[in-house]
Scaffold this motif. Structure first.
Motif, PDB file in Angstrom:
ATOM      1  N   LEU A 416       0.805  -1.232   0.000  1.00  0.00           N
ATOM      2  CA  LEU A 416       0.000   0.000   0.000  1.00  0.00           C
ATOM      3  C   LEU A 416       0.834   1.276   0.000  1.00  0.00           C
ATOM      4  N   ASN A 417       2.069   1.224   0.494  1.00  0.00           N
ATOM      5  CA  ASN A 417       2.853   2.454   0.603  1.00  0.00           C
ATOM      6  C   ASN A 417       4.290   2.214   0.148  1.00  0.00           C
ATOM      7  N   LEU A 418       5.082   3.277   0.145  1.00  0.00           N
ATOM      8  CA  LEU A 418       6.454   3.177  -0.347  1.00  0.00           C
ATOM      9  C   LEU A 418       7.273   2.165   0.441  1.00  0.00           C
ATOM     10  N   GLU A 419       7.108   2.150   1.748  1.00  0.00           N
ATOM     11  CA  GLU A 419       7.870   1.220   2.573  1.00  0.00           C
ATOM     12  C   GLU A 419       7.595  -0.225   2.156  1.00  0.00           C
ATOM     13  N   ASN A 449       0.278   4.806  -1.639  1.00  0.00           N
ATOM     14  CA  ASN A 449      -0.640   5.903  -1.309  1.00  0.00           C
ATOM     15  C   ASN A 449       0.074   7.132  -0.756  1.00  0.00           C
ATOM     16  N   ASP A 450       1.351   6.984  -0.387  1.00  0.00           N
ATOM     17  CA  ASP A 450       2.086   8.151   0.131  1.00  0.00           C
ATOM     18  C   ASP A 450       3.030   8.734  -0.914  1.00  0.00           C
ATOM     19  N   ALA A 451       2.959   8.254  -2.145  1.00  0.00           N
ATOM     20  CA  ALA A 451       3.754   8.803  -3.250  1.00  0.00           C
ATOM     21  C   ALA A 451       3.015   8.514  -4.544  1.00  0.00           C
ATOM     22  N   PRO A 452       1.930   9.252  -4.808  1.00  0.00           N
ATOM     23  CA  PRO A 452       1.083   8.960  -5.982  1.00  0.00           C
ATOM     24  C   PRO A 452       1.895   8.934  -7.276  1.00  0.00           C
ATOM     25  N   LEU A 453       1.600   7.937  -8.097  1.00  0.00           N
ATOM     26  CA  LEU A 453       2.296   7.789  -9.371  1.00  0.00           C
ATOM     27  C   LEU A 453       1.565   8.490 -10.503  1.00  0.00           C
ATOM     28  N   PHE A 458      -6.607   5.598 -10.681  1.00  0.00           N
ATOM     29  CA  PHE A 458      -6.404   4.592 -11.714  1.00  0.00           C
ATOM     30  C   PHE A 458      -5.129   4.852 -12.506  1.00  0.00           C
ATOM     31  N   GLU A 459      -4.824   6.100 -12.803  1.00  0.00           N
ATOM     32  CA  GLU A 459      -3.579   6.399 -13.524  1.00  0.00           C
ATOM     33  C   GLU A 459      -2.374   5.974 -12.695  1.00  0.00           C
ATOM     34  N   ALA A 460      -2.460   6.152 -11.368  1.00  0.00           N
ATOM     35  CA  ALA A 460      -1.381   5.694 -10.494  1.00  0.00           C
ATOM     36  C   ALA A 460      -1.292   4.168 -10.513  1.00  0.00           C
TER      37      ALA A 460
END
Length: 654
Positions: A416-419, A449-453, A458-460
């Motif tokens: 879910l997150n970068l970590e 979720n802490d670094a949106p792509l 959906f684009e992320a």
């Protein structure tokens, strides 16, 4: 099957409250004045003097029908006509509902069900009890779902007044079975409750089995002192279930008959009084590949097995229990893996509980029925070597095997997150250090979720492959994310690099919900079967399901099944412990698991058709038959399935 199973009264049936979908008519009686009692039969009835057709309704329905206790009888009993390839299982349902009462208190009466072998004109045979099986459909949460095995070639069924009983009849066609037309019959005969129980003596084997079951009940209750009250209640419920099973065993069949093994009836009685169902099976020359074209990997929770069956992790009994579950699931064209979850959805997955240098490892991974296998990142059973040494040794051994191409590593469930994404990268890097050609599978439904792509969720989501590359080869996405937009699937695929070994797999879990295809209890039969129609149409090359036995924790095998809180009914549970229903230790399949098998077999039919005529023609066939157009547009009736299969049979047979 040439019947649609539609409601003959044309009644609109509401869904079961609290259960998604709808279905036929389980759990609901319209109260519209439809009565099925036979007014011509008055007083005491002797079933040996009355035609069974005067005592019961018998009719047939397809395997996609949800047949509950209030299913309305059909007025016509037609022959069963089935089409099957070799190495395929085909199933149909037989429904029985009493018109009158000829049994004792609380029972409408007993019927005996007897089946013949299926034989061809050339003398080839499909044998009852081997290729032909019969199971009783049992409701879970008021919805028909569990398939409890019955004895063959003959069984006795106790019918409840005013209720429909459904039987699940299956034919497994061996790969080497000669093609041709096979015929047989199924006989249903009303009998006296005591019929067939000719003063059976308690032989030593019967006494031993009875002793073991009673001893088990005593063992369960002797150790309750000091236990929490909820566990005491659970143990008491388990003992109650076991004792009920003892009372219903063949040993006591003279006192109460229900599904016990009985003697074959006199053929004159069968001929004169029975309801006879004609069975016609066409076996054609197509052989479903031993190795499924679509790797469908399904999780089995090892901790659930440990808790319910009381086996210690790593013990001989533990290996035996896991081995049984693995081998049993292979018959469903499923590639099982065992799993246990850690913190933050980190997951340990392994297909074989034995290490790679054990003979069982080659036995598991070389099985042609296994399309893919999970290699554990860390030891499934702790040993003397370090985690790093163990991983290196496992990979070095497996890479020398021809089955290495089936291997994958499933490290994290839905980061879910970068970590968490970085953890996947780090673990994958360690794997690639020993095997640059290894395949890592990652399930996901969003980017970090802490670094949106991307500017939208959906684009992320679509950019995850670029973000994870090269630390994942199998990008496994939730069908829930796509909704009903198949164009989004094309966007996902366009981001992948198949020339570099990247694949797109999908999964379902608590979502997507009704009306989209999924495997929740209460959904329509075609909705269950359509999961793999969707995979085929969208172009997925594999599929993952998180759990097949993930019910709530229990500490005795026969404890009542409870689904996990917060999940839709049936999510994560596709089969049940046999001990819940009888003294059998064999798992009990759900109707949903059988429909999963049917969907995977449909996938092979579509693959065959496409190999002959191209993918565009395959897509056109789905549309022409009306079987599947999209996740919200697929058939609710069975007939289009038979039309699709019949078209492939007619155009692809030799």
């Amino acid at each position: 099957m040439d019947t649609t199973g539609a409601n003959p009264q044309g009644i609109v049936v509401p869904p079961v409250e609290g259960v998604a979908g709808g279905g036929t008519s389980y759990g609901w009686n319209d109260g519209g004045g439809v009565h099925f009692s036979n007014s011509s039969l008055r007083g005491s009835i002797d079933p040996s003097e009355v035609s069974t057709s005067d005592l019961v309704h018998v009719w047939c329905l397809p395997s996609t029908a949800n047949v509950g206790p209030q299913e309305i009888p059909s007025t016509h009993l037609e022959p069963i006509n089935l089409l099957a390839a070799r190495n395929e299982r085909e199933s149909v349902q037989i429904a029985i509902r009493p018109k009158a009462t000829w049994g004792g208190a609380g029972s409408a009466g007993v019927v005996q069900v007897q089946c013949s072998d299926l034989t061809s004109t050339s003398g080839d045979r499909l044998v009852v009890g081997q290729s032909i099986t019969l199971r009783r459909v049992v409701s879970i949460l008021g919805v028909p779902d569990a398939l409890v095995p019955l004895d063959l070639p003959v069984s006795q069924i106790n019918l409840a007044p005013g209720e429909t009983t459904a039987l699940w009849f299956s034919i497994d066609v061996p790969s080497a079975q000669p093609q041709g037309q096979y015929e047989g019959e199924l006989f249903i005969t009303a009998i006296k409750a005591e019929a067939g129980s000719s003063s059976q003596r308690l032989v030593k084997a019967d006494r031993h089995q009875l002793y073991l079951e009673l001893r088990n009940c005593l063992d369960i209750m002797e150790s309750v002192e000091g236990k929490p009250s909820d566990e005491v209640v659970e143990r008491a419920n388990s003992v109650t279930t076991s004792l009920r099973g003892v009372l219903l065993s063949p040993v006591f069949s003279e006192l109460f008959t229900d599904n016990g093994p009985v003697d074959m009836m006199d053929e004159d009685v069968i001929s004169n009084l029975s309801v006879r169902i004609k069975l016609n099976l066409t076996v054609w020359d197509f052989v479903l590949p031993a190795t499924p074209s679509l790797p469908a990997v399904f999780g089995i929770s090892d901790t659930v097995i440990e808790d319910r069956f009381g086996v210690e992790h790593g013990s001989d009994e533990w290996y035996e229990a896991l081995d049984q579950h693995f081998k049993w699931l292979l018959q469903y064209r499923i590639s099982p893996y065992f799993c246990r979850w850690g913190g933050n959805m980190r997951v340990l997955t392994y297909t074989c509980p034995w290490p790679a240098d054990h003979p069982k490892s080659d036995e598991y991974f070389s099985d042609p029925r296994l399309a893919a296998y999970a290699v554990p990142y860390s030891q499934a059973v702790p040993g003397n070597s370090s985690a790093k040494d163990h991983l290196q040794k496992e990979i070095e051994i497996l890479r020398t095997k021809s089955h290495w191409k089936k291997a994958y590593f499933y490290l994290w469930d839905e980061p879910l997150n970068l970590e968490q994404y970085d953890m996947v990268r780090n673990m994958a890097s360690k794997i690639y250090a020993y095997a640059p050609d290894a395949r890592v599978l990652t399930t996901y439904y969003c980017g970090p979720n802490d670094a949106p792509l991307g500017p939208t969720p959906f684009e992320a989501f679509v950019k995850v492959p670029k973000f994870l590359r090269p630390h994942t080869q199998i990008y496994c996405t939730s069908e829930w994310v796509l909704g009903d937009r198949e164009d989004l699937a094309r966007e996902i695929v366009s981001e992948l690099q198949p020339e570099n070994g990247e694949e797109w797999w999908t999964y379902v879990c608590l979502g997507p919900s009704d009306p989209h295809p999924n495997w929740h209890i209460g959904m329509r039969g075609t909705q269950h079967r359509a999961v793999f129609w969707r995979v085929w149409k969208e172009g997925g090359t594999g599929f993952l399901y998180w759990g097949a036995n993930c019910y709530e924790k229990a500490t005795v095998p026969s404890a009542e099944i409870s689904f996990r809180r917060g999940l839709p009914p049936g999510d994560g549970v596709l089969y049940y412990p046999g001990e819940v229903f009888s003294s059998s230790h064999q798992p009990v399949a759900s109707v949903r698991l059988e429909r999963i098998l049917s969907g995977l077999q449909d996938f092979e039919y579509l693959q065959l058709y496409t190999s002959r005529y191209g993918r565009d023609e395959g897509l056109a066939l789905l549309e022409k038959t009306g079987m599947y157009l999209g996740p919200e547009r697929y058939t609710l009736e069975h007939m289009p399935i038979d039309v699709m299969r019949g078209e492939i049979f007619n155009t692809c047979r030799s």
